[in-house]
Structure formats: C-alpha cells, structure tokens
Write a protein that holds these residues in place. Structure first.
Motif, PDB file in Angstrom:
ATOM      1  N   ARG A 156     -18.234  32.477 -11.382  1.00 58.89           N
ATOM      2  CA  ARG A 156     -17.989  33.788 -10.973  1.00 58.89           C
ATOM      3  C   ARG A 156     -18.494  35.028 -11.876  1.00 58.89           C
ATOM      4  NH1 ARG A 156     -14.600  37.578 -10.589  1.00 58.89           N
ATOM      5  NH2 ARG A 156     -13.164  36.846 -12.273  1.00 58.89           N
ATOM      6  N   ILE A 157     -18.160  34.668 -13.283  1.00 57.17           N
ATOM      7  CA  ILE A 157     -18.671  35.828 -14.125  1.00 57.17           C
ATOM      8  C   ILE A 157     -20.030  35.337 -14.636  1.00 57.17           C
ATOM      9  CG2 ILE A 157     -18.313  36.336 -16.462  1.00 57.17           C
ATOM     10  CD1 ILE A 157     -15.289  35.484 -15.972  1.00 57.17           C
ATOM     11  N   LEU A 158     -20.534  34.172 -14.946  1.00 55.21           N
ATOM     12  CA  LEU A 158     -22.026  33.747 -15.475  1.00 55.21           C
ATOM     13  C   LEU A 158     -22.999  33.858 -14.399  1.00 55.21           C
ATOM     14  CD1 LEU A 158     -20.946  30.783 -17.704  1.00 55.21           C
ATOM     15  CD2 LEU A 158     -21.586  32.965 -18.386  1.00 55.21           C
ATOM     16  N   HIS A 159     -22.750  33.562 -13.165  1.00 53.33           N
ATOM     17  CA  HIS A 159     -23.582  33.543 -12.032  1.00 53.33           C
ATOM     18  C   HIS A 159     -23.026  34.218 -10.905  1.00 53.33           C
ATOM     19  CE1 HIS A 159     -27.009  32.070  -9.352  1.00 53.33           C
ATOM     20  NE2 HIS A 159     -26.313  31.089  -8.779  1.00 53.33           N
ATOM     21  N   PRO A 160     -22.689  35.316 -11.041  1.00 56.04           N
ATOM     22  CA  PRO A 160     -21.909  36.151  -9.975  1.00 56.04           C
ATOM     23  C   PRO A 160     -22.329  36.177  -8.675  1.00 56.04           C
ATOM     24  CG  PRO A 160     -23.291  37.630 -11.274  1.00 56.04           C
ATOM     25  CD  PRO A 160     -23.391  36.352 -11.842  1.00 56.04           C
ATOM     26  N   PRO A 161     -21.329  36.170  -7.681  1.00 56.17           N
ATOM     27  CA  PRO A 161     -21.527  36.149  -6.096  1.00 56.17           C
ATOM     28  C   PRO A 161     -22.705  37.130  -5.710  1.00 56.17           C
ATOM     29  CG  PRO A 161     -19.213  36.312  -6.483  1.00 56.17           C
ATOM     30  CD  PRO A 161     -19.938  36.473  -7.760  1.00 56.17           C
ATOM     31  N   LYS A 162     -22.874  38.301  -6.408  1.00 59.87           N
ATOM     32  CA  LYS A 162     -24.031  39.097  -6.089  1.00 59.87           C
ATOM     33  C   LYS A 162     -24.726  39.655  -7.426  1.00 59.87           C
ATOM     34  CE  LYS A 162     -22.797  41.469  -1.835  1.00 59.87           C
ATOM     35  NZ  LYS A 162     -23.498  40.434  -0.796  1.00 59.87           N
ATOM     36  N   GLN A 163     -25.870  39.682  -7.110  1.00 57.76           N
ATOM     37  CA  GLN A 163     -26.849  40.141  -8.463  1.00 57.76           C
ATOM     38  C   GLN A 163     -27.954  40.865  -8.166  1.00 57.76           C
ATOM     39  OE1 GLN A 163     -26.690  39.491 -12.095  1.00 57.76           O
ATOM     40  NE2 GLN A 163     -28.066  41.027 -11.944  1.00 57.76           N
ATOM     41  N   THR A 164     -27.884  42.074  -8.316  1.00 57.75           N
ATOM     42  CA  THR A 164     -28.966  42.862  -8.036  1.00 57.75           C
ATOM     43  C   THR A 164     -30.166  42.309  -9.003  1.00 57.75           C
ATOM     44  OG1 THR A 164     -27.859  44.827  -7.427  1.00 57.75           O
ATOM     45  CG2 THR A 164     -30.157  45.261  -8.043  1.00 57.75           C
ATOM     46  N   LEU A 165     -31.464  42.041  -8.302  1.00 55.62           N
ATOM     47  CA  LEU A 165     -32.618  41.740  -9.093  1.00 55.62           C
ATOM     48  C   LEU A 165     -33.622  42.969  -9.429  1.00 55.62           C
ATOM     49  CD1 LEU A 165     -33.409  38.691  -6.706  1.00 55.62           C
ATOM     50  CD2 LEU A 165     -32.164  38.527  -8.757  1.00 55.62           C
ATOM     51  N   TRP A 166     -33.652  43.772  -8.772  1.00 57.52           N
ATOM     52  CA  TRP A 166     -34.565  44.838  -8.869  1.00 57.52           C
ATOM     53  C   TRP A 166     -34.504  45.986  -7.649  1.00 57.52           C
ATOM     54  CZ3 TRP A 166     -38.275  45.061  -5.008  1.00 57.52           C
ATOM     55  CH2 TRP A 166     -38.684  44.147  -4.240  1.00 57.52           C
ATOM     56  N   ARG A 167     -34.962  47.152  -7.695  1.00 55.45           N
ATOM     57  CA  ARG A 167     -35.005  47.870  -6.905  1.00 55.45           C
ATOM     58  C   ARG A 167     -36.359  48.795  -6.856  1.00 55.45           C
ATOM     59  NH1 ARG A 167     -33.558  52.834  -9.229  1.00 55.45           N
ATOM     60  NH2 ARG A 167     -32.755  52.444 -11.249  1.00 55.45           N
ATOM     61  N   THR A 168     -36.608  49.540  -5.849  1.00 60.66           N
ATOM     62  CA  THR A 168     -37.861  50.391  -6.061  1.00 60.66           C
ATOM     63  C   THR A 168     -37.384  51.780  -5.982  1.00 60.66           C
ATOM     64  OG1 THR A 168     -37.810  50.490  -3.307  1.00 60.66           O
ATOM     65  CG2 THR A 168     -39.029  48.801  -4.464  1.00 60.66           C
ATOM     66  N   GLU A 169     -38.337  52.478  -6.547  1.00 62.49           N
ATOM     67  CA  GLU A 169     -38.356  54.002  -6.340  1.00 62.49           C
ATOM     68  C   GLU A 169     -39.713  54.434  -5.636  1.00 62.49           C
ATOM     69  OE1 GLU A 169     -35.551  55.274 -10.224  1.00 62.49           O
ATOM     70  OE2 GLU A 169     -37.515  55.690 -10.233  1.00 62.49           O
ATOM     71  N   GLY A 170     -39.457  55.448  -5.064  1.00 65.32           N
ATOM     72  CA  GLY A 170     -40.991  56.021  -4.220  1.00 65.32           C
ATOM     73  C   GLY A 170     -41.421  55.151  -3.111  1.00 65.32           C
ATOM     74  N   THR A 171     -42.380  55.717  -2.440  1.00 66.96           N
ATOM     75  CA  THR A 171     -42.948  54.920  -1.513  1.00 66.96           C
ATOM     76  C   THR A 171     -44.429  55.082  -1.586  1.00 66.96           C
ATOM     77  OG1 THR A 171     -43.057  56.801  -0.022  1.00 66.96           O
ATOM     78  CG2 THR A 171     -41.182  55.173  -0.050  1.00 66.96           C
ATOM     79  N   GLY A 172     -45.207  54.041  -0.896  1.00 62.28           N
ATOM     80  CA  GLY A 172     -46.445  54.037  -0.635  1.00 62.28           C
ATOM     81  C   GLY A 172     -47.211  53.903  -2.163  1.00 62.28           C
ATOM     82  N   GLU A 173     -48.293  54.497  -2.353  1.00 64.90           N
ATOM     83  CA  GLU A 173     -48.878  54.434  -3.660  1.00 64.90           C
ATOM     84  C   GLU A 173     -48.107  54.811  -4.842  1.00 64.90           C
ATOM     85  OE1 GLU A 173     -52.615  54.514  -4.271  1.00 64.90           O
ATOM     86  OE2 GLU A 173     -52.357  53.542  -2.334  1.00 64.90           O
ATOM     87  N   GLU A 174     -47.090  55.529  -4.601  1.00 59.74           N
ATOM     88  CA  GLU A 174     -46.051  55.872  -5.637  1.00 59.74           C
ATOM     89  C   GLU A 174     -44.898  54.980  -5.796  1.00 59.74           C
ATOM     90  OE1 GLU A 174     -46.824  58.527  -7.349  1.00 59.74           O
ATOM     91  OE2 GLU A 174     -48.408  58.550  -6.118  1.00 59.74           O
ATOM     92  N   THR A 175     -45.028  53.779  -5.139  1.00 61.80           N
ATOM     93  CA  THR A 175     -43.900  52.778  -5.330  1.00 61.80           C
ATOM     94  C   THR A 175     -43.644  52.232  -6.785  1.00 61.80           C
ATOM     95  OG1 THR A 175     -44.132  52.043  -2.856  1.00 61.80           O
ATOM     96  CG2 THR A 175     -42.969  50.581  -4.461  1.00 61.80           C
ATOM     97  N   LYS A 176     -42.547  52.248  -7.340  1.00 64.98           N
ATOM     98  CA  LYS A 176     -42.406  51.804  -8.531  1.00 64.98           C
ATOM     99  C   LYS A 176     -41.258  50.583  -8.409  1.00 64.98           C
ATOM    100  CE  LYS A 176     -43.599  55.078 -12.060  1.00 64.98           C
ATOM    101  NZ  LYS A 176     -43.584  56.357 -11.106  1.00 64.98           N
ATOM    102  N   ILE A 177     -41.425  49.432  -9.161  1.00 64.27           N
ATOM    103  CA  ILE A 177     -40.447  48.580  -9.210  1.00 64.27           C
ATOM    104  C   ILE A 177     -39.587  48.698 -10.428  1.00 64.27           C
ATOM    105  CG2 ILE A 177     -39.723  46.011  -9.265  1.00 64.27           C
ATOM    106  CD1 ILE A 177     -42.525  45.590  -7.434  1.00 64.27           C
ATOM    107  N   ILE A 178     -38.170  48.935 -10.244  1.00 62.98           N
ATOM    108  CA  ILE A 178     -37.415  48.862 -11.496  1.00 62.98           C
ATOM    109  C   ILE A 178     -36.654  47.697 -11.593  1.00 62.98           C
ATOM    110  CG2 ILE A 178     -35.589  50.396 -12.572  1.00 62.98           C
ATOM    111  CD1 ILE A 178     -37.871  52.096 -11.597  1.00 62.98           C
ATOM    112  N   ARG A 179     -36.775  47.053 -12.703  1.00 60.42           N
ATOM    113  CA  ARG A 179     -35.908  45.686 -13.074  1.00 60.42           C
ATOM    114  C   ARG A 179     -34.533  46.130 -13.047  1.00 60.42           C
ATOM    115  NH1 ARG A 179     -38.976  41.791 -16.961  1.00 60.42           N
ATOM    116  NH2 ARG A 179     -40.880  41.809 -15.871  1.00 60.42           N
ATOM    117  N   GLU A 180     -33.380  45.316 -12.736  1.00 62.06           N
ATOM    118  CA  GLU A 180     -32.255  45.636 -12.861  1.00 62.06           C
ATOM    119  C   GLU A 180     -31.951  44.784 -14.606  1.00 62.06           C
ATOM    120  OE1 GLU A 180     -29.922  46.762 -11.330  1.00 62.06           O
ATOM    121  OE2 GLU A 180     -28.122  46.009 -11.993  1.00 62.06           O
TER     122      GLU A 180
END
Lengths: 278, 370
Positions: free
Chosen positions: B86-110
């Motif tokens: 539950r602590i080491l491999h938690p029930p939910k883990q964000t992997l990454w998120r995006t900012e912006g759309t289309g040409e401007e899309t950036k991937i932000i690592r968690e």
C-alpha cells in the motif's frame, strides 16, 4: 525529445507527429508518423500509442523496417482509443512508447522457404516480414502468402496484394469467407489454401497472424504437412496496459505476451492455446 | 543491505523501542508500523511505541478477522489486511500529465517519491513479498521508477513472529516465521516488553549502536528461538511438492468449477495479497481544461475487464479467473520469476468473504478428479 529510455521512466511517452494518413477500409486506416530519435524496429514489434485525453493501446508496426524515419501503423476502429487514433490527421500529435516485444525471426529464415498466413487485419503485423522478403528476395527460398478476409470488401492492402501477386517469385493466394457475385477467387478458410501451396515443409519457416482460431488451424495444417512446431511462429493478442511486463494483464499461462512475445513459436503456444479461457 | 558482518545480538526494552523510532525519525525518515484502527491492525506512521497495538492479538480464520486483548506483547497481533505494498506500490500512482494541446502539448513526468521511510514490524512473509515485487517491478527488463525510488529509500526493521495466526502458512512456503534476508534490523519480542535485536546492514548496525542495549545472553537467544518455534508450530500447511506442474496439468479439474460456485469475484484476495502487482492505466481528464493525467491503479484478474480484448474478455468465466489467480501464485510465477508468488501470509483466506482457503483448494486439486 528522445527515444524512450527503458531504464528511466518507461511509462512516459514521447510526442509523435502524424505525417500521413490513408484510408484502407471503411473502418481501417494506415497512418504514418515521426518521432525524434526513433531507434527503428524489428518486424512484429509494437508501439503503445496514446491519444491525450482518451487513452493508450498497443498497435503493431505495419511499415518496412528499412524505413528508418516513418513509423507506420494500421488501425481498425473498434474501441475508444482506436477510434480516436483512426481520426488523427496529418499534423496531429500523439504519445508513443516503444518499440516493444519479441519480433518475428525473419532473418533466421534466410535460406529457407517462407510461408506467411494472415487473416483479416492480421496482414498488418506481417507486412514488415513481406517487405523484408521482397527487399532481400534472393536470400530466401520459395515465398508464399496466404491471406483470408471476411469478404472482398474487407481485403486489406488490396493494391499491394495485387503487386505481390503479379510477381513471379512469390505465390500469393487470397480467399474470402463470404463471396459476392464479382468475386472469382477462393472461398473458404485460409488454411484450406495450404494444400495447393508450393514449399518444402522440412525447410520452411511459417509466420501466422490473425484470429486465434485461424492461427490454431493454420499451425495444425502446417504441422500436418510436416513443418516443425519450432518453425511456426504466431503473434498473440492480449490486453496490455503497459507493454513492458509490469501491469500483468497480458499473461497467458507462464508467459507475458508483451515482453516474452507477442511472437511465439507453436511449440510454446500449442499446449497453452488448447486450454479454454487461459 | 549486504556486506555487513552481523554483530552479536543485543537486547533492549520498551525504552529502546522508543529510542529506535526516535533515531529513525531523527535520520529524516517517516516511520511506519502496526497501529490498531477500525478493528484491524494497519500500517501507519508512528511517533512512539505507544502507537503499537500492545496487548492485542488477532484471531483469524476463513472469512474472519478479529482483534482481542490478550497478553502484553507489542507485536502480538500478526498480519492485518494491508501489506506494505500500500505504501511501496500504492493503489493509485500518477504516471504523467499533459499541459497544453496540439502542437503545444507537453508531457510532464510525475516526480519520484524519494521520501526516506522506515518500516517497523515487517514480518518474514512480507519481506518475501517485497522481494517478490522487487523482482517484478525493479529486476525485469523495464522498471517502475516510482516503486524503485521508494524501495531505494527504505529502512526495514523486521519482527520475527513468535505467534502465528490460524491462517498463516509461511513455513510451508519457506518464507518465515524468522526473517532471514531483506531487512536492516530484525527484532524478536521476548517476555516483559524486551526485544532481541540483530542487524543485517551497516546502517542497521550503526543505528543499533546508538540505542540503550545490553548484549544478549544465551537465555535471551534461546527464548527468542523458542518463540519462533512456537509460531512455526501454530501454522496450517500447504504441500508445495510438485504443485506447479500439477496445477498446470489440471486446467479442467472439476474443483475449479466447484470453487467458482463459491467465489464472489470480489477481488479482495488480490487487494490484500502482498505480491499481487497488477495495475490498470486510466486516463483522467480535467473538467475545466484540456489537461489530462495518466494514472496507474491496482487491478485484479478477478474482474472481467482485466482480460478484455477486441471481441470480449479472454476469461469471461469465474472458473477461469480463479484458476488464473491461483495458478499464477503457485505455478506460473515460478516460470516467470523462479519462485512461487505466494508467501504464505494467509491474508487471502481471512479476507475472503466466503472463506475460500488457498491451502484447502491446493489440497483438493491434488486429488484426481476432485
């Protein structure tokens, strides 16, 4: 942008850009894209493709290995992510992770006869094999492609099939499950075409891709003709969330389809595929 | 954790236990240990030995878990529902998120979670479970960097079991009740709130040296061994001899259909199992903008969706889903990772609402034709 580095954060995609799109069938499109730092791939490998805001799915690569810049995928619109992928037009961006998976051992078949059996959209994952065979035709023995589609309207890569068919150094047979009045070709299951094909079973490597039931009958048919189980290769499909052996979804008995496959030989798959709902 | 020459065992009392927690906290670690909450023992942050469930023991059997007051031990209660995953491999883990759309899309690592943590009270079976998850999530061709970061910053104080629950079978699985690897310090609780402590890493050794301890006597050591022997004798058994081959050879054994009649497909066993690692990736989109997030969540092979491909689920039947889970734990895990995926903690037995017992199922599958 860099190629995905498996040792840092393999779940984070790189941004890919769609550079071309071709409609193949009413529900199938082929699109090309580019990624900076693409390392190239081997036939049978797949990418995890992401449409931002929709999700991610594994899709095999259908282009030639020799094309080191364009990444080509052929997609059938069957679910939310494939629907969104099929709708992407040139200029669109998407996420890409890969290439992943164990490839078709094509080069190991040099000097041997090659039989490729494909069903439906299963022609896409074997197309890189066919390109390799054509580009290095002299390196291989007799080459046979047997392809089955549900109906004449669902024949994939029809123009290329015609080109290959017109070659004198390759046997190509196409069959459909349901014929129309205009259809003058074979009708019936693709495995029935094996009987008329010209190859030396003891010196043949076979690549089979399509629905599981078709792959089983294809492999059985090849075995009956004398092709060794270790010389028959299939590409398996299972649910994949990660593509890299971490999510667990693609397990098929002892193997992870994503990292141990998706290409397996019949000696490995036969005992597993006979078990219902494994 | 390797390379340290094990120093002679030492003994400390409750004051030493508090000093241990304080020393770990002073070293900048979040200290987790067993805490009694909502009628169960769970792993949460602890500030002192007063947080431990002293004087409580657990009663466990198929579909049953209760705590009751008995004795004076700090670590008398064995395993609660939650593993350390539950602590080491938690029930939910964000992997990454995006900012912006289309040409401007950036991937932000968690960002990685590089919190320094210490676990106090990890049992031998749970150490084996952590090692099993290490093999999946760190030692494969690709690694989960979030798990790897938490693991790299972890200090483990194991507690050898001197009492087993009715559901325990670590002896059969060769994982316990005594911790043999994968820890920095191992404690064995003796009578009167005293602990025999042994270090297995340089950091553990250095830490023990700062605590108020005395050298252990041979009496202390025999008392500790007697406690561990007692725990060993209190267990149920599973016969693992030839089990992997046997399970794989019997996919059509009638027992699979029989257990499928009882199994509710609730997935409890997979949630409490400390080795179950499967996850599903979900797309989470914001309601007020174009940003999206990719989130990994625990998944269970007991759900129909788990095996979904175009055309339907690979395992639509309850029988094939139970068979997948149990065969994976006791057979195909060996093919994949060189050992069984069951550590004998017995959580799946206690937390199964209908009390399905993996040891009983394995025994039934041994019998020809059910």
């Amino acid at each position: 942008m860099h190629a995905p580095d498996p040792h840092t954060d393999p779940m984070v995609p790189v941004i890919a850009r769609v550079t071309g799109r071709t409609r193949e069938l009413s529900d199938v499109v082929t699109f090309e894209m580019e990624v900076e730092g693409w390392p190239g791939f081997a036939p049978g490998q797949f990418n995890m493709l992401s449409v931002f805001g929709v999700g991610e799915i594994p899709i095999s690569i259908s282009g030639p290995v020799s094309d080191t810049t364009r990444i080509i995928h052929t997609i059938r619109d069957v679910g939310p992510v494939s629907h969104a992928l099929a709708a992407l037009s040139p200029g669109a961006v998407l996420g890409l992770r890969g290439p992943y998976g164990a490839p078709w051992p094509v080069q190991a078949a040099r000097g041997r006869d090659v039989v490729v059996i494909a069903g439906g959209l299963g022609l896409a994952p074997v197309r890189p094999i066919l390109y390799e065979l054509m580009e290095n035709r002299d390196a291989y023995g007799k080459v046979t492609l047997l392809y089955g589609a549900r109906s004449p309207a669902e024949i994939l890569f029809e123009k290329e099939l015609g080109d290959w068919r017109s070659r004198l150094d390759m046997g190509v047979e196409v069959t459909v499950d349901r014929a129309t009045n205009a259809w003058h070709g074979h009708v019936g299951v693709v495995t029935a075409l094996l009987r008329g094909a010209d190859f030396t079973p003891a010196n043949t490597t076979a690549f089979v891709c399509g629905p599981e039931i078709m792959m089983r009958f294809g492999a059985d048919g090849l075995t009956d003709l004398g092709v060794a189980a270790t010389d028959i290769h299939l590409s398996m499909e299972r649910n994949m969330q990660c593509g890299i052996g971490l999510c667990g979804h693609c397990q098929l008995g002892p193997v992870f389809v994503c990292k141990d496959g998706p290409v397996f030989d019949w000696a490995t798959m036969k005992p597993l595929m006979r078990i219902k709902e494994l | 954790m390797s390379g340290a020459v094990p120093a002679a065992p030492v003994v400390f009392d409750a004051q030493g236990l508090d000093a241990l927690i304080a020393a770990l906290a002073d070293a900048g670690r979040e200290v987790f240990g067993p805490v009694r909450r909502d009628g169960a023992v769970v792993y949460e942050e602890v500030a002192s030995s007063a947080d431990f469930p002293k004087g409580w023991i657990d009663e466990q059997s198929g579909g049953h878990y209760r705590l009751r007051q008995e004795g004076e031990a700090y670590f008398g209660a064995t395993l609660g529902p939650q593993g350390w995953k539950r602590i080491l491999h938690p029930p939910k883990q964000t992997l990454w998120r995006t900012e912006g759309t289309g040409e401007e899309t950036k991937i932000i690592r968690e960002p990685l979670d590089e919190t320094r943590r210490a676990f106090i009270g990890a049992r031998a079976c749970d150490l084996a479970a952590i090692a099993a998850q290490d093999r999946v999530l760190i030692e494969g061709p690709y690694r989960d960097p979030h798990y790897a970061a938490r693991r790299a910053n972890l200090f483990i104080v194991a507690v050898n079991c001197t009492r087993s629950a009715d559901t325990c079978f670590c002896t059969s699985m060769n994982t316990g009740p005594k911790a043999t690897k994968g820890y920095d310090i191992a404690l064995t609780e003796l009578d009167g709130g005293r602990f025999l402590a042994e270090a297995a890493s340089d950091e553990g050794l250095a830490l023990l040296a700062t605590l108020p301890t005395r050298p252990a006597t041979t009496d202390d050591e025999s008392a500790a061994e007697a406690g561990i022997d007692r725990a060993r004798d209190q267990q149920r058994r599973i016969d693992t001899e030839g089990l992997p081959a046997l399970l794989k050879e019997r996919p059509d054994h009638p027992r699979w259909s029989e257990v499928a009649q009882r199994c509710l497909n609730c997935a409890n066993c997979t949630m409490v199992c400390p080795t179950c690692f499967c996850t599903t990736v979900d797309e989470v989109t914001s309601l007020d903008g174009p940003e999206t997030e990719r989130v990994n969540s625990w998944a269970s092979c007991f759900t129909v969706d788990f095996s979904h491909v175009h055309g339907g689920a690979v395992r639509p039947g309850a029988k094939s889903r139970y068979r997948q889970w149990m065969t994976h734990k006791l057979a195909t895990w060996v093919d994949q990772f060189g050992e069984m995926g069951c550590v004998g903690c017995g959580r799946c037995i206690s937390w199964c609402p209908v009390g399905i017992d993996i040891t009983e199922e394995a025994a039934a599958l041994r019998k020809e034709g059910g």
